[in-house]
Structures are given as structure tokens and as C-alpha cells.
Design a protein around this motif. Structure first.
Motif, PDB file in Angstrom:
ATOM      1  N   VAL A  83      36.692  39.538  48.209  1.00 34.81           N
ATOM      2  CA  VAL A  83      35.384  39.049  48.626  1.00 34.81           C
ATOM      3  C   VAL A  83      34.354  39.915  47.914  1.00 34.81           C
ATOM      4  N   THR A  84      33.515  39.282  47.097  1.00 28.95           N
ATOM      5  CA  THR A  84      32.611  40.088  46.290  1.00 28.95           C
ATOM      6  C   THR A  84      31.316  39.371  45.960  1.00 28.95           C
ATOM      7  N   ALA A  85      30.265  40.163  45.808  1.00 30.75           N
ATOM      8  CA  ALA A  85      28.982  39.634  45.357  1.00 30.75           C
ATOM      9  C   ALA A  85      28.976  39.494  43.840  1.00 30.75           C
ATOM     10  N   GLN A  86      29.992  40.037  43.197  1.00 29.13           N
ATOM     11  CA  GLN A  86      30.085  39.934  41.746  1.00 29.13           C
ATOM     12  C   GLN A  86      30.593  38.554  41.378  1.00 29.13           C
ATOM     13  N   ALA A  87      29.699  37.760  40.832  1.00 30.00           N
ATOM     14  CA  ALA A  87      30.064  36.388  40.491  1.00 30.00           C
ATOM     15  C   ALA A  87      29.730  36.089  39.029  1.00 30.00           C
ATOM     16  N   ARG A  92      36.036  36.834  38.580  1.00 32.33           N
ATOM     17  CA  ARG A  92      37.140  36.185  39.305  1.00 32.33           C
ATOM     18  C   ARG A  92      38.475  36.603  38.690  1.00 32.33           C
ATOM     19  N   GLU A  93      38.552  36.547  37.368  1.00 35.76           N
ATOM     20  CA  GLU A  93      39.784  36.911  36.668  1.00 35.76           C
ATOM     21  C   GLU A  93      40.140  38.375  36.903  1.00 35.76           C
ATOM     22  N   LYS A  94      39.125  39.248  36.916  1.00 35.58           N
ATOM     23  CA  LYS A  94      39.363  40.672  37.152  1.00 35.58           C
ATOM     24  C   LYS A  94      39.936  40.900  38.559  1.00 35.58           C
ATOM     25  N   LEU A  96      41.617  38.696  40.417  1.00 35.39           N
ATOM     26  CA  LEU A  96      42.970  38.150  40.473  1.00 35.39           C
ATOM     27  C   LEU A  96      43.943  39.036  39.692  1.00 35.39           C
ATOM     28  N   ALA A  97      43.480  39.617  38.588  1.00 33.46           N
ATOM     29  CA  ALA A  97      44.331  40.512  37.800  1.00 33.46           C
ATOM     30  C   ALA A  97      44.687  41.777  38.584  1.00 33.46           C
ATOM     31  N   SER A  98      43.826  42.185  39.516  1.00 33.14           N
ATOM     32  CA  SER A  98      44.099  43.379  40.320  1.00 33.14           C
ATOM     33  C   SER A  98      45.155  43.105  41.399  1.00 33.14           C
ATOM     34  N   GLY A  99      45.505  41.832  41.581  1.00 33.64           N
ATOM     35  CA  GLY A  99      46.527  41.481  42.563  1.00 33.64           C
ATOM     36  C   GLY A  99      46.039  40.592  43.688  1.00 33.64           C
ATOM     37  N   ALA A 100      44.739  40.293  43.717  1.00 35.49           N
ATOM     38  CA  ALA A 100      44.223  39.405  44.761  1.00 35.49           C
ATOM     39  C   ALA A 100      44.813  38.011  44.582  1.00 35.49           C
ATOM     40  N   ASP A 101      45.029  37.343  45.711  1.00 37.31           N
ATOM     41  CA  ASP A 101      45.564  35.985  45.670  1.00 37.31           C
ATOM     42  C   ASP A 101      44.462  34.939  45.603  1.00 37.31           C
ATOM     43  N   HIS A 102      43.299  35.299  46.144  1.00 38.68           N
ATOM     44  CA  HIS A 102      42.160  34.386  46.176  1.00 38.68           C
ATOM     45  C   HIS A 102      40.884  35.173  45.884  1.00 38.68           C
ATOM     46  N   TYR A 103      39.864  34.458  45.415  1.00 41.37           N
ATOM     47  CA  TYR A 103      38.572  35.052  45.095  1.00 41.37           C
ATOM     48  C   TYR A 103      37.508  34.282  45.860  1.00 41.37           C
ATOM     49  N   VAL A 104      36.686  35.014  46.619  1.00 47.51           N
ATOM     50  CA  VAL A 104      35.612  34.393  47.385  1.00 47.51           C
ATOM     51  C   VAL A 104      34.321  35.127  47.061  1.00 47.51           C
ATOM     52  N   ALA A 105      33.357  34.401  46.497  1.00 52.86           N
ATOM     53  CA  ALA A 105      32.082  35.013  46.126  1.00 52.86           C
ATOM     54  C   ALA A 105      31.137  35.044  47.325  1.00 52.86           C
TER      55      ALA A 105
END
Length: 120
Positions: A83-87, A92-94, A96-105
């Protein structure tokens, strides 16, 4: 049975708003204000169905914490939501590359988040 969600965010206002929303939708919610606190909690309580982690926190950010969470919960398919304000392009790719399964802005699209959580 209620799904248990762990929220990790250094801003208590974000935790309050997200927890209130999830509880209203019948989720059981726990929270931590730091990644190190969350890691300690996950070592003693692994009954969570998903983790929502803020990617930008002091001391240890989500990019550092996600691989450690995966180490603590081996063999479990514990979905981790970045969950991030970085959009920006590539964020998103960064995540997911760290191991997150989902990205929520942020600001969070609550309907989309709830849909994702219902599918776990």
C-alpha cells in the motif's frame, strides 16, 4: 469465519481509517506502526489471512520488510498487499519485485481493495 488482516503503517490515521473500513466489512483487523513490530507479531501469531503494508516507513520500509515476512511465514500463501502513495511509473513493478502479491495505490480504492481481499 472472519478473515484476519494485519495492517502495517507508521501513520495511525491511515491505520484508523483502513481498520474502520475493514471492520465495517466484517474483517478482523490487527495493526502495527512499524515493520519490526509486525515481524515480531508474525513470529508469535501466524493466523493472518493477509498483510497490508505501507511501503514508505522510517527505519524499515516495506521493500525491506516484505522478504523478511516471507521468511517468517514459509510454506504459507500469506498474501501481502503493498500500500503506497508512490504511484509513478515503475513503482508497482518495484513493489511486486520486492515480493508483494498485490499493489494498492493511495488514496485507496476501497471497493477494489475489498474485492481483492474477498478473493483470498
Amino acid at each position: 469465519m472472519k478473515k484476519r488482516i494485519l495492517i502495517i503503517d507508521d501513520d495511525p490515521r491511515n491505520i484508523f481509517a483502513l481498520a474502520a473500513t475493514l471492520r465495517a466489512k466484517q474483517f478482523d483487523v490487527a495493526s502495527c506502526t512499524s515493520a519490526s513490530e509486525a515481524l515480531a507479531k508474525l513470529k508469535t501469531d501466524n493466523a493472518f489471512d493477509a498483510v497490508l503494508i505501507d511501503m514508505m516507513m522510517p527505519e524499515m520500509d516495506g521493500y525491506e520488510a516484505i522478504p523478511l515476512i516471507k521468511e517468517i511465514t514459509p510454506g504459507r500463501d500469506l498474501p501481502i498487499f503493498a500500500v503506497t502513495a508512490q504511484a509513478m511509473v515503475g513503482d508497482r513493478e518495484k513493489c511486486l519485485a520486492s515480493g508483494a502479491d498485490h499493489y494498492v495505490a493511495k488514496p485507496i480504492d476501497v471497493d477494489r481493495l475489498l474485492s481483492l481481499l474477498e478473493s483470498i
